[in-house]
Design an enzyme around this catalytic site. Sequence first.
Site, PDB file in Angstrom:
ATOM      1  CG  ASP A  29      43.088  37.980  36.738  1.00 60.81           C
ATOM      2  OD1 ASP A  29      43.405  37.421  35.670  1.00 60.81           O
ATOM      3  OD2 ASP A  29      43.503  37.595  37.838  1.00 60.81           O
TER       4      ASP A  29
ATOM      5  CD  GLU B 103      48.152  41.316  40.782  1.00 58.86           C
ATOM      6  OE1 GLU B 103      48.388  41.311  42.002  1.00 58.86           O
ATOM      7  OE2 GLU B 103      48.384  40.351  40.044  1.00 58.86           O
TER       8      GLU B 103
HETATM    9  C1  LIG Z   1      47.498  35.742  42.326  1.00 56.19           C
HETATM   10  C2  LIG Z   1      48.074  36.943  42.991  1.00 56.19           C
HETATM   11  O1  LIG Z   1      49.270  37.132  42.973  1.00 56.19           O
HETATM   12  N1  LIG Z   1      47.208  37.776  43.585  1.00 56.19           N
HETATM   13  C3  LIG Z   1      47.615  38.903  44.377  1.00 56.19           C
HETATM   14  C4  LIG Z   1      46.396  39.568  44.977  1.00 56.19           C
HETATM   15  C5  LIG Z   1      46.742  40.832  45.735  1.00 56.19           C
HETATM   16  C6  LIG Z   1      45.732  41.247  46.759  1.00 56.19           C
HETATM   17  C7  LIG Z   1      46.048  42.531  47.476  1.00 56.19           C
HETATM   18  N2  LIG Z   1      46.451  43.606  46.633  1.00 56.19           N
HETATM   19  C8  LIG Z   1      47.115  42.277  48.542  1.00 56.19           C
HETATM   20  O2  LIG Z   1      48.289  42.529  48.308  1.00 56.19           O
HETATM   21  O3  LIG Z   1      46.751  41.866  49.648  1.00 56.19           O
HETATM   22  C9  LIG Z   1      48.569  38.435  45.469  1.00 56.19           C
HETATM   23  O4  LIG Z   1      49.456  39.225  45.849  1.00 56.19           O
HETATM   24  O5  LIG Z   1      48.452  37.297  45.972  1.00 56.19           O
END
Ligand SMILES: CC(=O)N[C@@H](CCC[C@H](N)C(=O)O)C(=O)O
Length: 385
Positions: free
Chosen positions: A71, A130
């Site tokens: 990513d 993200e």
């Molecule tokens: C690995 C990681 O930290 N991923 C993020 C993915 C975010 C998804 C979306 N924007 C949300 O906030 O639901 C995480 O916050 O887990």
Amino acid sequence: MSTEIQTFVEFRRQLHLIPEPGFAEFKTQRFLLDRLAELPADRIEIRTWRTGILVKVKGTAPQRTFGYRADMDGLPIEEDTSYPFRSVHPGYMHACGHDMHMAIGLGVLTRFVEQPMADDLVVIFQPAEEGPGGAKPMLDSAELRDWLPDLIVALHVAPEYEVGTIATRPGILFANTSELFIDLTGKGGHAAYPHRANDMVVAAAHLLVQLQSIVARNVNPLDSAVVTVGKIEGGTKQNIIAEKARLEGTIRTLSAETMTLVKKRIEALVAGAETAFECTASIDYGSNYRQVYNDETITREFMEWLEGSGGAKLIECTEAMTGEDFGYFLERIPGLMFWLGVDTPYGLHHAKLEPDERAMPVAIDTVTGYIRWKSEQPLREGGKP
Ligand SMILES: CC(=O)N[C@@H](CCC[C@H](N)C(=O)O)C(=O)O
């Protein structure tokens, strides 16, 4: 550290300097394309999709295609590390390791350029993990459709594990996610005349506390869920009653059913706030990510290979409530994701996150070693990788 690895560590530092929001990774894309231009052009094919990049490293006698996905985006965080190579983009930081994921991708593809395997490799540099999510539209794109790998691998830095360790599990690794945006609109007014207004700061405060009751009182204690409100905004000045307030958050669950339950309860509580505070409210669930579900056979086989390889130490971990749009890849392509130990006291999404770069050779060796080994194995029944 070898000169080869120092090169990729330097690439990681240069990427760390330029974190960008999802689908605005313009400098990041340029940097990666410039590095790819330094590789022999007859060994690779390059495609771009929006701010993402697809790189095919040609095999010598390809029967199948292996994939590695990295990513690309940064986070809206003001960096507070001790690095001399801190972000030059004010208010933005690579605080989730994507700089490392990309540099490892460069390392993996360079190894296969220099020491080809029989099969093809596609390295996918994917924007907007993200949010709002680049995986799903990228998977639907014409650019990726005819380069879809038969087996795909991705990794994520893990501050809580030591360098030299890799953690994963067959089945669910990361949660289902949904963003959450709630807008409340009441009646503003003079701070001295609360009886003539409907104060949305007070409504938001009550709703915020009520939302905590969903996990505490509606979700089965033997199940897992998260409702986090990470940002709250309301009002304009200390002596003006707020006409508007906004709560921004995220929901995490380990099943689709629990996600439906949590959303139903949020809707009921928001409807209750409308009645209680004589206001109007709207809910927007933003982007939703599918759980990261590791193919059970492939992951078991990867774990056995890793234990026998004499490389990184394997940890069989539990599920985490983090989210990842890599879940969409795993819905269509068999494969797995693993945690890469980077041993640092501050967690993901923290302004002081400093992943240990000594984890980079561990990752490059593991990904290249596993893919090379897997490429040498016969296809399973039914032509499965
Ligand atoms: C690995 C990681 O930290 N991923 C993020 C993915 C975010 C998804 C979306 N924007 C949300 O906030 O639901 C995480 O916050 O887990």
